[in-house]
Every structure is written in structure tokens, then in C-alpha cells.
Scaffold this active site. Structure first.
Site, PDB file in Angstrom:
ATOM      1  N   GLY A   1       6.595   1.339   2.187  1.00 58.08           N
ATOM      2  CA  GLY A   1       7.429   0.953   1.060  1.00 58.08           C
ATOM      3  C   GLY A   1       7.593   2.076   0.050  1.00 58.08           C
TER       4      GLY A   1
ATOM      5  N   ASN B   1       0.819  -1.223   0.000  1.00 56.42           N
ATOM      6  CA  ASN B   1       0.000   0.000   0.000  1.00 56.42           C
ATOM      7  C   ASN B   1       0.850   1.270   0.000  1.00 56.42           C
ATOM      8  OD1 ASN B   1       0.950   0.218   2.615  1.00 56.42           O
ATOM      9  ND2 ASN B   1      -1.072   0.106   3.594  1.00 56.42           N
TER      10      ASN B   1
ATOM     11  N   ARG C   1      16.592   3.161  27.831  1.00 62.48           N
ATOM     12  CA  ARG C   1      15.178   3.315  27.471  1.00 62.48           C
ATOM     13  C   ARG C   1      14.341   2.337  28.288  1.00 62.48           C
ATOM     14  NH1 ARG C   1      15.576   3.169  20.947  1.00 62.48           N
ATOM     15  NH2 ARG C   1      16.570   1.210  21.525  1.00 62.48           N
TER      16      ARG C   1
ATOM     17  N   GLY D   1      11.946  -0.451  29.408  1.00 64.57           N
ATOM     18  CA  GLY D   1      11.442  -1.643  28.741  1.00 64.57           C
ATOM     19  C   GLY D   1      12.402  -2.322  27.804  1.00 64.57           C
TER      20      GLY D   1
ATOM     21  N   TYR E   1       2.837  -5.205  19.626  1.00 61.15           N
ATOM     22  CA  TYR E   1       3.473  -5.667  18.390  1.00 61.15           C
ATOM     23  C   TYR E   1       3.830  -7.151  18.494  1.00 61.15           C
ATOM     24  CZ  TYR E   1       7.149  -6.463  14.942  1.00 61.15           C
ATOM     25  OH  TYR E   1       7.920  -6.994  13.930  1.00 61.15           O
TER      26      TYR E   1
ATOM     27  N   ASN F   1      17.273  -8.995  14.576  1.00 65.13           N
ATOM     28  CA  ASN F   1      17.351  -7.582  14.155  1.00 65.13           C
ATOM     29  C   ASN F   1      17.921  -7.511  12.745  1.00 65.13           C
ATOM     30  OD1 ASN F   1      17.261  -7.477  17.182  1.00 65.13           O
ATOM     31  ND2 ASN F   1      17.241  -5.286  16.747  1.00 65.13           N
TER      32      ASN F   1
END
Length: 313
Positions: free
Chosen positions: A36, A32, A264, A266, A140, A169
Site C-alpha cells: 500500500g 504495513n 503461460r 497453468g 494462493y 478480476n
């Protein structure tokens, strides 16, 4: 083979499309373009600007008649999933269900699904293998794990086969510096601008960095292998952010300015995946060392003006 790639204009998806066409497969791309870029789509692929949540998706799948669908389209930002979990679920869960239902109705043989190490949450042990407890700590992670359960259902009820790839990652050319997990892209972007790199915490936190070309080759391996199975896709080794910075400095051929700030909230301290199962059953293994991959990535950012500039907070 006819293959449809969702998210094929994005970072990982476009590399998969390139690899498929190099192997002479017939490729249809669905994207969509919310993340991208059209210019990243291989010119030999058929492109359709369609949202995976759209009712138009089934019409396209029926027209393209793919044997396999490689499903990369997703909402990928952890912070966004926390701020707007409904949108996150709409894309990652409802969008995937729409794809599965359409695939089942159109006679698709198999789905290869891009999952994430985020499904594991805080590691109970290292290296994380596929038998590690699943305990996502963000919306997520939840929205990436739930489709894995639906894939099993569609295999049992509709005979729609699948392979799940849980990525570590991923880094490499074409990655937006604003993307979640895109520390390499962010660091490359700021290096090019001559800016100081900000490291959260003491820099000793570790991650498993896998080059996008190796992720693409893992996806291609699933075209003929890995039916009904889940695989980790990583390098089997941890890399600290401090080590990452040193390797980038070497690739940059000059020292890098860094500053340390508070950790950070979490953030997981240590994480890396065991991908021996994928190496054994998919006949796949990473070909890119971190040194080679980072040099290639940094070089691509220097040559390519398409990377996204990020405002320094």
C-alpha cells in the site's frame, strides 16, 4: 459506524475507505505499507502502520473498537505463492487467524473477508456460482480459501459474524501494474509509455473484469447484510483479452500495437462469475460498464504518476 479496514492503503482497500468516509463512517486503517501507499489513505481516516501478523494488532483493535472489520490485507501474487508458499500462508492464513482471534477477544461484531475466484480453480462449468466445487490450483488459492473455514468456526464458537466476498478480476485506479491479475493496469501502463502490448496465447481467453468502485460498494453492503454467507463479486459476463484490447484502444483514441506470444503455463482458458446471489441478497449490482471503467482507469493513469513502471522482459 466504526469500521476498521486492513490493507486500507492498498488498491482495493483505499477505495473502500474512501466509500466508507463518504457515507460518514468512522474509519481506522491498518496497513504495513509493503504494498500500500500512505498517500492513498483518506485524510479523514486514522492510520496505523501495523502488520496483521503482529501482536500489536489486538491492542489497536481494542483501542479503535470497530463494530465491523473489512479484511483486505493479503499476499496477492499467485507466482509469489508458488515460489514462497510459507510466506504466502503466513500472511493470508496466520495473519487472518491473528485478526480473527483479536476480533473475537475485542468484541467485534463482524468480519467482511476478501476472498478470490482463485478458490474455484479450473471451472467445471460457467458461469461459476457459489455452489461450484472449490478446487484451488495454487498456494494462493488455498491460502484464500482456508480462512473461509476459520470464519465459520469463529462464528460458531465466538459468535463473530462474517461475510465472504469472492472477487473476480478487479481493476481500476491505483492498481499496481505488477500486481497479479492486473492485466488492465499493465496494459494501461504500457499504453502510456507507447509500448507494444504482449498477449499470451491467442487472446481469446476470458476473464470477468469488475471495476474497483463496484467492489467497494459490495463491501459497504455487507455492513448490514449478508451475515454468514459467501458471495461472488463480478459482472456476470466474460471478456476476452482481445475484446479488452479493443475497448482500451477506443478509450485511448488511437490504435494499439500488440504482439502475441506463447500461452503461460497453468493459465485458465475461460472464467467468469455468477453474482446473482449478491445482487439479490446484498441489494448490490455493478454500476460501471467495462467501457466506462476502462476509460476512467486509463485517464487516472495518465494523470497520476504513482503507477508502478514495469520492466519489459
Amino acid at each position: 459506524m466504526k469500521v476498521l479496514v486492513t490493507g486500507g492503503a492498498g488498491f482495493i482497500g483505499s477505495h473502500i475507505v474512501d466509500a466508507l468516509i463518504k457515507e460518514n463512517h468512522t474509519v481506522t486503517v491498518v496497513d504495513n505499507l509493503s504494498q500500500g501507499k500512505l498517500e492513498q489513505v483518506h485524510q479523514e481516516a486514522d492510520f496505523y502502520q501495523i502488520d496483521i501478523c503482529s501482536p500489536e494488532l489486538i491492542k489497536l483493535i481494542k483501542k479503535a473498537a470497530p463494530e465491523v472489520i473489512i479484511h483486505q490485507a493479503a499476499q496477492i501474487k499467485v507466482n509469489n505463492s508458488i515460489e514462497d508458499p510459507i510466506f504466502d500462508a503466513r500472511v493470508n492464513l496466520i495473519g487472518t487467524l491473528n485478526l480473527l482471534e483479536s476480533a473475537a477477544q475485542c468484541g467485534v461484531r463482524k468480519i467482511t473477508y476478501a476472498s478470490s475466484a482463485a478458490v474455484y480453480g479450473e471451472p467445471a462449468y460457467l458461469a461459476i456460482d457459489e455452489d461450484h466445487p472449490v478446487n484451488p490450483i495454487s498456494p494462493y488459492g488455498v491460502s484464500k480459501y482456508a480462512p473461509e473455514m476459520y470464519l465459520k468456526h469463529y462464528k460458531n464458537i465466538h459468535n463473530l459474524d462474517y461475510t465472504v466476498l469472492r472477487y473476480a478480476n478487479v481493476y481500476g485506479p491505483r492498481q499496481d501494474a505488477s500486481g497479479e491479475g492486473g492485466v488492465v493496469a499493465l496494459f494501461c501502463d504500457r499504453l502510456i509509455q507507447g509500448e507494444t502490448l504482449t498477449i499470451h496465447g491467442d487472446g481469446e481467453q476470458t476473464r470477468d473484469f469488475i471495476y474497483v468502485g463496484d467492489v467497494a460498494s459490495a463491501n459497504l453492503a455487507t455492513l448490514t447484510k449478508g451475515d454468514g454467507s459467501i458471495y461472488n463479486v463480478g459482472c456476470n459476463r466474460p471478456t476476452s483479452i482481445n475484446e479488452l484490447t479493443k475497448i482500451l484502444s477506443h478509450a485511448n483514441h488511437q490504435s494499439i500495437k500488440t504482439k502475441y506470444t506463447i500461452p503461460r503455463p497453468g493459465d485458465i482458458k475461460e472464467s467468469y462469475l455468477n453474482s446473482i446471489k449478491a445482487q439479490r441478497e446484498l441489494d448490490w449490482k455493478p454500476q460501471w460498464s467495462l467501457h466506462k471503467g476502462l476509460a476512467e482507469t486509463l485517464g487516472s493513469y495518465r494523470k497520476d504518476n504513482r503507477h508502478l513502471r514495469v520492466k519489459v522482459s
